[in-house]
Motif scaffolding. Structure first.
Motif, PDB file in Angstrom:
ATOM      1  N   THR A 180       1.065  -1.339  -0.007  1.00 26.10           N
ATOM      2  CA  THR A 180      -0.058  -0.052  -0.055  1.00 26.10           C
ATOM      3  C   THR A 180       0.995   1.202   0.025  1.00 26.10           C
ATOM      4  O   THR A 180       1.668   1.253   0.758  1.00 26.10           O
ATOM      5  N   ARG A 181       0.570   2.126  -0.715  1.00 22.48           N
ATOM      6  CA  ARG A 181       1.242   3.555  -0.593  1.00 22.48           C
ATOM      7  C   ARG A 181       0.385   4.699  -0.101  1.00 22.48           C
ATOM      8  O   ARG A 181      -1.037   4.573  -0.327  1.00 22.48           O
ATOM      9  N   LEU A 182       0.964   5.415   0.661  1.00 22.52           N
ATOM     10  CA  LEU A 182       0.373   6.542   1.232  1.00 22.52           C
ATOM     11  C   LEU A 182       1.440   7.760   1.213  1.00 22.52           C
ATOM     12  O   LEU A 182       2.409   7.655   1.210  1.00 22.52           O
ATOM     13  N   ARG A 183       0.560   8.917   0.828  1.00 23.15           N
ATOM     14  CA  ARG A 183       1.192  10.249   0.879  1.00 23.15           C
ATOM     15  C   ARG A 183       1.480  10.539   2.288  1.00 23.15           C
ATOM     16  O   ARG A 183       0.751  10.060   3.182  1.00 23.15           O
ATOM     17  N   ARG A 184       2.507  11.256   2.266  1.00 24.66           N
ATOM     18  CA  ARG A 184       3.293  11.763   3.956  1.00 24.66           C
ATOM     19  C   ARG A 184       2.015  12.394   4.278  1.00 24.66           C
ATOM     20  O   ARG A 184       1.606  12.214   5.619  1.00 24.66           O
ATOM     21  N   ALA A 185       1.320  13.235   3.634  1.00 23.57           N
ATOM     22  CA  ALA A 185       0.244  14.336   4.243  1.00 23.57           C
ATOM     23  C   ALA A 185      -0.788  13.311   4.447  1.00 23.57           C
ATOM     24  O   ALA A 185      -1.656  13.618   5.561  1.00 23.57           O
ATOM     25  N   GLU A 186      -1.267  12.189   3.858  1.00 23.72           N
ATOM     26  CA  GLU A 186      -2.416  11.459   4.457  1.00 23.72           C
ATOM     27  C   GLU A 186      -2.195  10.766   5.440  1.00 23.72           C
ATOM     28  O   GLU A 186      -3.050  10.678   6.330  1.00 23.72           O
TER      29      GLU A 186
END
Length: 463
Positions: A94-100
């Motif tokens: 899974t990939r998440l943006r830092r801000a998310e």
């Protein structure tokens, strides 16, 4: 966060990534990461500090991402062609943006306090964190800069603080639009001015941010902020100003070379004298915003005023590195027109020529800021000052180079300012060291590059 999740940070040494990784690790999550700076051997002490917290570090070659159970955290600037991102796609992570990820932690807190604005976010965040810490509120703080109050042998890069209290204090970023993800109970809007986006875009982003808050603390000295404040009901805003009409004001400012005193007045109350250990009118505005935020959180004014007097500042925020042979070296985060203006105005209030090395923080921002940046610098450079610009920060990836440091120098020269383009940063630094005379102040300015602090210290050594 100790639910068995495993996080892998791509670019873990970044100013927004490192504190988030430290918060997760302190909360019991399994954390690992990679960074181009680690591979290049830059700022090794930073990565030693991460390893000391039990965070595993890998080359940025994909070798650290081996399982679909890993959550891969990356900023929006990380491209899909980076080997770690290719590995993440291959294993199905899974990939998440830092801000998310940050927004999910922030929004889940009992008392989320978000700090926004074009300039001053990190300082205000640090001030709020320090006041809450000193008044026994035990906050969690997510900052983009090292807070010197919390630096110790065990925490040399204290850009995060993990507490057991209700408050989660974080600066929030408008540059990538991620500010829209946050739902603060208390929102701080320090100012609105040109940086990464157009003013029309910023008005929407900042307006929505304070609109979501239970209470918004707004600097009325900033025209754009004041206009946004007018859209909020009076009971949902707490206004601050210097010598203006606001709920919390500062009067009788008395600047010192590395500090400033002022009277703090809450509407209808007697003044309280405050002595800040950080200089400049802009830091009075920052202090008002921070005190407004903790007032909204229930901290008595006298307690807030007493606590903020102990705030010692942030690394790379007009940080005095030292003096040698009569020349003082200062390291500063100034990189947009307003931040640079605040630094130069503060320094020019006292004697001494300024020898400035300004490294632009990217080709894209330089294109957006070109005219405002030139106007700000041209208006503030004294005839005897010297400004040198090396080439902008470039850390890989695809980027258009429509506006360069040479273009800024040409614009400034046309305005009659003394400015030089010396492409190589080391050569630019050597030029200023050779130029320096007793009584001068060398100022290293720029963002997005941790090695600027190392450069400032090396310049002091050469002096």
């Amino acid at each position: 966060m100790s639910d068995g999740k495993s996080y892998f940070f791509v670019g873990i040494g970044g100013s927004g990534m490192m504190p988030l990784a430290m918060i997760l690790a302190a909360r019991g999550a399994e954390v690992a990461g990679s960074d181009r700076a680690l591979d290049a051997g830059r700022v090794p002490a930073k990565f030693d500090a991460l390893a000391a917290r039990g965070i595993a570090l890998f080359p940025q070659d994909g070798s650290g991402i081996t399982s679909a159970r890993q959550i891969v955290v990356a900023s929006a600037a990380v491209e899909d062609t980076v080997p770690d991102m290719i590995a993440a796609a291959r294993v199905g992570a899974t990939r998440l943006r830092r801000a998310e990820l940050l927004a999910s932690l922030f929004n889940a807190a009992m008392l989320p306090i978000g700090v926004a604005g074009t300039s001053g976010k990190s300082t205000v965040t640090g001030m709020i964190g320090w006041i809450l810490h000193e008044t026994g509120r035990d906050p969690t703080v997510m900052n983009g800069a090292v807070m010197t109050n919390f630096v110790s042998a065990d925490a040399p890069f204290a850009s995060a603080l993990v507490g057991e209290g209700d408050a989660f204090v974080s600066e929030v970023d408008e540059s990538d639009g991620s500010i829209a993800l946050y739902r603060p109970q208390i929102a701080v809007l320090n100012n609105v001015s040109l940086d990464h986006k157009s003013l029309d875009e910023l008005r929407v982003l900042f307006g929505d941010f304070i609109g979501h808050a239970g209470r918004a603390v707004i600097n009325m000295d900033n025209d754009e902020g004041a206009a946004l404040a007018a859209a909020l009901p009076p009971e949902r805003r707490l206004t601050v100003a210097i010598d203006g009409d606001a709920d919390l004001i500062a009067t009788h400012l008395d600047p010192r070379p590395f500090g400033i005193d002022f009277d703090l007045v809450e509407r209808g109350e007697a003044p309280i004298r405050v002595a800040l250990q950080v200089p400049g009118r802009h830091n009075v505005s920052n202090a008002l915003a921070a005190i407004g935020a903790v007032r909204a959180a229930g901290v008595p004014l006298t307690n807030a005023a007493a606590a903020i007097a102990g705030f010692t500042g942030l690394k790379r925020r007009m940080e005095r590195i030292g003096t040698a042979n009569g020349v003082t070296v200062i390291d500063d985060f100034g990189h947009n027109p307003d931040k640079i203006a605040a630094t130069l105005d503060t320094l020019h209030a006292f004697p001494g020529r300024l020898l400035i090395l300004f490294q632009p923080h990217g080709y894209g921002p330089l294109k957006v800021m070109r005219h405002a940046l030139v106007a700000s610098l041209a208006a503030r450079l004294a005839p005897e000052d010297v400004l040198v610009l090396p080439d902008p920060v470039y850390q890989g990836g695809t980027v258009t180079r429509e506006v360069t440091s040479a273009d800024i120098v040409a614009d400034l020269t046309a305005e009659g300012a003394t400015a030089l383009h010396i492409a190589d940063r080391e050569a630019a630094a050597a030029h200023l060291v050779a130029e320096a005379k007793p009584g001068d102040r060398i100022v290293v300015m720029g963002a997005r590059d941790d090695t600027l602090g190392v450069l400032a210290r090396s310049m002091l050594d050469r002096l």
